[in-house]
Structures are given as structure tokens and as C-alpha cells.
Design an enzyme around this catalytic site. Structure first.
Site, PDB file in Angstrom:
ATOM      1  CB  THR A  23     129.005 -11.918  91.199  1.00 38.94           C
ATOM      2  OG1 THR A  23     129.183 -11.005  90.121  1.00 38.94           O
ATOM      3  CG2 THR A  23     129.441 -11.253  92.487  1.00 38.94           C
ATOM      4  CB  SER A  27     123.934  -6.041  87.075  1.00 39.81           C
ATOM      5  OG  SER A  27     123.537  -6.560  88.331  1.00 39.81           O
ATOM      6  CE  LYS A  85     132.622  -7.528  89.426  1.00 42.57           C
ATOM      7  NZ  LYS A  85     132.148  -7.269  90.786  1.00 42.57           N
ATOM      8  CG  HIS A 133     130.672  -6.626  95.332  1.00 42.01           C
ATOM      9  ND1 HIS A 133     130.294  -7.801  94.709  1.00 42.01           N
ATOM     10  CD2 HIS A 133     129.610  -5.796  95.204  1.00 42.01           C
ATOM     11  CE1 HIS A 133     129.062  -7.677  94.245  1.00 42.01           C
ATOM     12  NE2 HIS A 133     128.622  -6.470  94.530  1.00 42.01           N
ATOM     13  CE1 TYR A 142     125.995 -10.330  92.731  1.00 38.20           C
ATOM     14  CE2 TYR A 142     124.188  -9.114  91.723  1.00 38.20           C
ATOM     15  CZ  TYR A 142     125.425  -9.141  92.322  1.00 38.20           C
ATOM     16  OH  TYR A 142     126.104  -7.967  92.503  1.00 38.20           O
TER      17      TYR A 142
END
Length: 382
Positions: free
Chosen positions: A156, A107, A252, A276, A130
Site C-alpha cells: 500500500t 492487512s 495499491k 483508500h 504497510y
């Protein structure tokens, strides 16, 4: 617990060993947590057809995800603060995944940095991105993932703004966490966790601190994260990121057939049906409920995967039957990590693989790539 037989066993151990604020961060949803609970519960409504007198020898769960060989159609999902479930958590989980033969996804909001994980693994891993307002930081983050030989980028799309997560608010979970009296008292009951954290230097967001402008330490991190998630994210940004990255791209956060068609139009290699983990829009359908319509909408134009609520190999098999070429596990591996570190992640993967292998056989199949909707009892699946 002398014998660990399922993911729930790992969850119970993790709940005892991980500080409350970090356990709750992993094991909670937004608002009423209705979607969070439905993600798991809706799998239980889908029934399987048991077949008999079928030769069950020579079984294989091996397949591919975006062209990469995998031991089973499972990847480890990107989860923020993984290194707060257990010291050096991202490194430990990546090593376990590598040894088992499934992909690991790091992440953006990880504790261990991209470079940390690359230095402690031999095979390429995936990186989740992100989109922040600071585009220069995003470009450098993509370049760092390239330099670390990440083999796929997972973008994402469903975190332009944060859903309201009541447990995090009540626990004072922020960046950095607030040292409230209740939190400090709770820490005294977790000596194993505390000793692990004392033995590592990795206690911040490794991909951000020291890399983003104006974020040199924890004290400046909170303001930066509060203002950086970009509500203006659009499909034009997806195109820009795709060009900048130049490799395998996974999108995603898709929960609607129309968005799935746009994802296919974007030229991405895979999409993930995901809400999520029930941590954004409460009141949305479960991922497994949304999966069939999305798989039907895009056909073979793009690989369809799903995450959300997977706690067993049976769940993986049901997702595969309903059109998911691959699945991702988040909480299931986090429970293992919080319970027993790297060995716990390995245990979680072993549990899911064994359940997948046996259930596939009971349903009359010996190869995962032959599994289809025919293994499900008519009228019980969405």
C-alpha cells in the site's frame, strides 16, 4: 431480515450488530467524506446496454488475477481491524474466500496474525504490507509472509501519513480503543458481538504485538503506531521490497496516470486504482472515474485492478468494461462479516457473483474475459 438480496441488506444488519466505533471505522471516509460517497455514487452514473436474442447458455465468470485462477474478477481487500467487526474476522473471511474461489488479502493491521490465518486455511492467501520506519520489522514481516506461503504481496503506497477521519476522532478509536462512557454504553447493546469477543484470544494487532520492538502489549501499541508510518516512502523502497519479497507484487493506491507508469516501470505484477476507500485524500476523484485514464496509460505492461465503492456485481462488470482486470471489495465483505460472520462473507460473495453473472448475460456476453467498453451506453462512462 428473512430474505437478504443485496449488500445493503447486510450493511443494515451489521450496523445493528457491530459496536459503533468499529462500524464507523469501516463505514466512513476522511474530512467531508465526499470522495468516499463518490466512489459508490459514480458507478450509478454509468449505464449498461441491454442486448437480446443472444444465447445465454454456458456462462462463466472465471478468469485470472496475477496468474491465479479466480471464480470471478474479485478479491477481498485488506482492511484493518477486520477482527473487530466479528471475533476472529480475518480467519472467517479467509475461509469464506477460499471456499468460494477468490483471493483473500490480510492487512498488516489485522487482528488475527499471518500465522493464525495460515493455520486455519488450506490455500495460500495474499498479504498487504504497510511500510514502517522500523525496516527490521518490515523485513521480518515479509519473511513471515513467505513462511506462511502467501502467494502475493500487496504494497500500500497511499498511507505514508493518515488522513483525518472525523468519525474515528469523535468515537475515540485509537490503538487500543479508548473505553469512553459512550463506547461502554454502546457495547451493552451488542451482546452477540461481546460474547464472540469473550470467546476469542485475538483482540489486538496480531502482526505487531509481540513482534515489533518495544511492543509487548496493548499499552505500548498506541505510541508505536503513531510514529511508525513512514512519510519518506519512495519508489526506491518499492524496489527494495520487491527484491526482498521475490514473488508476485501488487501496488495499491494509484490514482494518477504518471504514478501508474512508474508502477509499471517498477516491474510490479499489478496495480490497484484506489483512493483508500475515500479515507485519505478527500476531494480526489472516485476510483471508477480515475480508472480509464490509468488503464490507457499503462496498456498491457501491468495488470490494472481497482477498488472503492463496489457494492454489486454490476459495479464489478462496469469496472471490467473500463479496463480493470480485477476488482477488490472491502466494505461489502465487512458488512457481511459484521452481520453474520463467515456465512455473511459467503453471502456477500454470492450476491456479487449472481449480480455479475446475470448482468453480463443481459449485456450479451457469456464469458467475463470478452467484456469490454462496448457493454456501456456511450456518453455515460468516464
Amino acid at each position: 431480515m428473512s430474505v437478504i438480496t443485496n449488500i445493503e441488506d447486510l450493511r443494515l444488519i451489521a450496523k445493528r450488530r457491530v459496536p459503533r466505533m468499529f462500524y464507523d471505522y469501516a463505514d466512513s471516509g476522511s474530512w467531508t467524506e465526499g470522495t468516499y460517497r463518490a466512489n459508490e455514487a459514480d458507478f450509478g452514473k454509468i449505464l449498461l446496454r441491454q442486448r437480446v436474442a443472444v444465447n445465454m447458455e454456458g456462462r462463466s465468470t472465471e478468469t485470472t488475477m496475477v496468474g491465479q485462477k479466480v471464480a470471478m474478477p474479485v478479491a477481498i481487500a485488506p482492511t484493518g481491524l477486520t477482527g473487530m467487526q466479528h471475533a476472529d474476522g480475518e480467519i472467517l473471511a479467509a475461509r469464506a474466500a477460499e471456499k468460494f474461489g477468490v483471493p483473500f488479502t490480510l492487512s498488516t493491521m489485522s487482528i488475527c496474525s499471518i500465522e493464525d490465518v495460515a493455520a486455519h486455511t488450506a490455500q495460500p492467501f495474499w498479504f498487504q504490507l504497510y511500510v514502517m520506519r522500523d525496516r527490521d520489522f518490515i523485513e521480518r514481516l515479509i519473511d513471515r509472509a513467505k513462511a506462511a506461503r502467501c502467494s502475493a504481496l500487496m504494497l500500500t503506497l497511499d498511507l505514508q501519513i493518515l488522513g483525518q477521519r472525523h468519525k474515528d476522532l469523535k468515537n475515540g478509536l485509537s490503538a487500543p480503543p479508548k473505553p469512553t462512557l459512550a463506547n461502554l454504553i454502546n457495547l451493552t447493546t451488542k451482546p452477540r458481538w461481546c460474547l464472540g469477543m469473550l470467546g476469542t484470544k485475538r483482540r489486538s494487532f496480531g502482526n505487531i504485538v509481540g513482534h515489533a520492538k518495544g511492543v509487548g502489549d496493548l499499552s505500548s501499541l498506541s505510541a508505536w503506531t503513531a510514529e511508525q508510518f513512514d512519510p519518506a516512502l519512495s519508489w526506491a523502497d518499492v524496489e527494495w521490497i520487491k527484491k526482498r519479497w521475490g514473488g508476485k507484487l501488487i501496488l495499491k493506491g494509484i490514482m494518477d496516470a504518471e504514478d501508474a507508469r512508474l508502477a509499471a516501470d517498477s516491474g510490479a505484477d499489478a496495480l490497484i486504482v484506489s483512493n483508500h476507500g475515500g479515507r485519505q485524500l478527500d476531494g480526489a476523484p472516485s476510483s471508477i472515474q480515475a480508472l480509464p485514464a490509468i488503464a490507457e496509460a499503462v496498456g498491457s505492461r501491468i495488470e490494472v485492478w481497482m477498488d472503492g465503492g463496489i457494492r454489486s456485481g454490476q459495479d464489478v462488470l462496469k469496472a471490467r468494461a473500463l479496463g480493470a482486470r480485477g476488482t477488490l471489495i472491502g466494505r461489502a465483505f465487512l458488512y457481511g462479516l459484521g452481520a453474520m460472520g463467515e456465512l455473511g462473507v459467503t453471502k456477500a460473495l454470492e450476491i456479487i457473483h449472481r449480480e455479475l453473472d446475470l448482468t453480463m448475460a443481459f449485456c450479451g456476453h457469456t464469458k467475463i474475459d470478452t467484456v469490454d467498453r462496448g457493454i456501456l451506453l456511450p456518453g455515460t462512462a468516464p
